[in-house]
Design an enzyme around this catalytic site. Structure first.
Site, PDB file in Angstrom:
ATOM      1  N   ASP A  47      94.957 -36.862 121.288  1.00 48.25           N
ATOM      2  CA  ASP A  47      95.126 -37.007 119.845  1.00 48.25           C
ATOM      3  C   ASP A  47      94.838 -38.431 119.392  1.00 48.25           C
ATOM      4  O   ASP A  47      94.358 -38.631 118.270  1.00 48.25           O
ATOM      5  CB  ASP A  47      96.533 -36.572 119.415  1.00 48.25           C
ATOM      6  CG  ASP A  47      96.526 -36.063 117.984  1.00 48.25           C
ATOM      7  OD1 ASP A  47      97.392 -36.456 117.194  1.00 48.25           O
ATOM      8  OD2 ASP A  47      95.608 -35.283 117.652  1.00 48.25           O
ATOM      9  N   GLU A  88      99.420 -45.140 111.951  1.00 50.51           N
ATOM     10  CA  GLU A  88      99.404 -44.121 112.997  1.00 50.51           C
ATOM     11  C   GLU A  88      98.758 -44.642 114.282  1.00 50.51           C
ATOM     12  O   GLU A  88      99.270 -44.416 115.384  1.00 50.51           O
ATOM     13  CB  GLU A  88      98.627 -42.915 112.474  1.00 50.51           C
ATOM     14  CG  GLU A  88      98.809 -41.658 113.288  1.00 50.51           C
ATOM     15  CD  GLU A  88      98.468 -40.456 112.463  1.00 50.51           C
ATOM     16  OE1 GLU A  88      99.113 -40.242 111.432  1.00 50.51           O
ATOM     17  OE2 GLU A  88      97.533 -39.748 112.846  1.00 50.51           O
ATOM     18  N   GLU A 140      95.566 -31.707 107.907  1.00 53.12           N
ATOM     19  CA  GLU A 140      96.854 -32.402 107.767  1.00 53.12           C
ATOM     20  C   GLU A 140      98.029 -31.419 107.783  1.00 53.12           C
ATOM     21  O   GLU A 140      99.060 -31.665 108.414  1.00 53.12           O
ATOM     22  CB  GLU A 140      96.877 -33.206 106.446  1.00 53.12           C
ATOM     23  CG  GLU A 140      95.755 -34.230 106.305  1.00 53.12           C
ATOM     24  CD  GLU A 140      95.962 -35.468 107.163  1.00 53.12           C
ATOM     25  OE1 GLU A 140      96.240 -35.320 108.363  1.00 53.12           O
ATOM     26  OE2 GLU A 140      95.851 -36.599 106.653  1.00 53.12           O
ATOM     27  N   GLU A 210      92.265 -26.377 115.692  1.00 51.76           N
ATOM     28  CA  GLU A 210      93.628 -26.857 115.965  1.00 51.76           C
ATOM     29  C   GLU A 210      94.253 -26.078 117.119  1.00 51.76           C
ATOM     30  O   GLU A 210      94.916 -26.644 117.996  1.00 51.76           O
ATOM     31  CB  GLU A 210      94.496 -26.759 114.699  1.00 51.76           C
ATOM     32  CG  GLU A 210      94.109 -27.740 113.611  1.00 51.76           C
ATOM     33  CD  GLU A 210      94.444 -29.200 113.960  1.00 51.76           C
ATOM     34  OE1 GLU A 210      95.261 -29.437 114.857  1.00 51.76           O
ATOM     35  OE2 GLU A 210      93.879 -30.093 113.322  1.00 51.76           O
TER      36      GLU A 210
END
Ligand SMILES: Cc1ncc(CNC=O)c(N)n1
Length: 220
Positions: A47, A88, A140, A210
């Site tokens: 990620d 992030e 998101e 995803e």
């Protein structure tokens, strides 16, 4: 009957892949405390690479929002998302050293590469704004829904993983996701049938990417 919002209609129609993306076994294993650390470390490394590729995509969304939306708030909403990506990346670096994951040795796995190519295709100026905003919201929203689930009542999320869950499961990110959804819905309200079909297709493809991304973490 008032016109149902396009996105909610599509989420009902594609409920199984939406559930597969937002209640994946990897996420459920975090929530019930059974996640094994090697899966978490694999996800963390992959990620981190994803987010670094997501930055240019969000930059392209920002440019499009500035150009195409009469509502200046679109650009400001996307700019907020861009700012949080800055925090992030710093969070990933701290989390990487906490879990002893050396990001410089992490190689993008197939699902990550395919997701990156999908994002690159969405950066073309040919793609309609309504389609871009639908994809942006879906990307998101999957993380917001997934990690909020790990913080809901009854969770047994290991305390050392609550930081990751809170990053995307917090109310601020939830508000941001609903702002992006409102932009997408506004664009879709008067979109052509062709644009609606393209936006629905892109929504499903985000969900599929995803699911494949979560699957990667189980590669261990
Ligand atoms: C694979 C994937 N999808 C969505 C997000 C959430 N957006 C930015 O952080 C993410 N970090 N990774």
């Amino acid at each position: 009957m008032e016109k149902r919002e396009a996105i909610d209609t599509w989420l009902d129609k594609h409920r199984s892949v939406y559930t597969a993306a937002t209640r994946h076994a990897f996420v459920v294993s975090i929530r019930d405390g059974s996640v094994d650390l090697s899966s978490f470390r694999t996800w963390l490394g992959q990620d981190y690479l994803f987010v670094r590729e997501f930055v240019p995509f969000v930059a392209s969304v920002l440019i499009r929002a500035g150009k195409e939306s009469g509502e200046s708030s679109d650009m400001e909403v996307v700019l907020g998302g861009m700012a949080s990506l800055n925090d992030e990346i710093e969070w990933f670096k701290r989390e990487g050293s906490k879990w002893d994951v050396d990001f410089s040795t992490v190689v993008p796995q197939k699902a990550n590469e395919e997701y990156r190519r999908f994002l690159e295709a969405l950066m073309s100026s040919e793609v309609k704004y309504s389609v871009i905003m639908t994809a942006f919201w879906a990307i998101e929203a999957v993380y917001q829904e997934s990690f909020a689930h790990c913080l809901e009542d009854g969770n047994k999320t290991p305390v050392e993983l609550t930081g990751a869950c809170h990053r995307w499961g917090n109310d601020g990110f939830k508000q941001y996701c609903s702002s992006v959804k409102n932009i997408a819905e506004r664009c879709l309200e008067n979109a052509s049938d062709e644009a609606l079909a393209e936006a629905e297709d892109v929504l499903v493809r985000v969900l599929e990417h995803e699911v494949a991304f979560w699957e990667m973490s189980r590669g261990g």
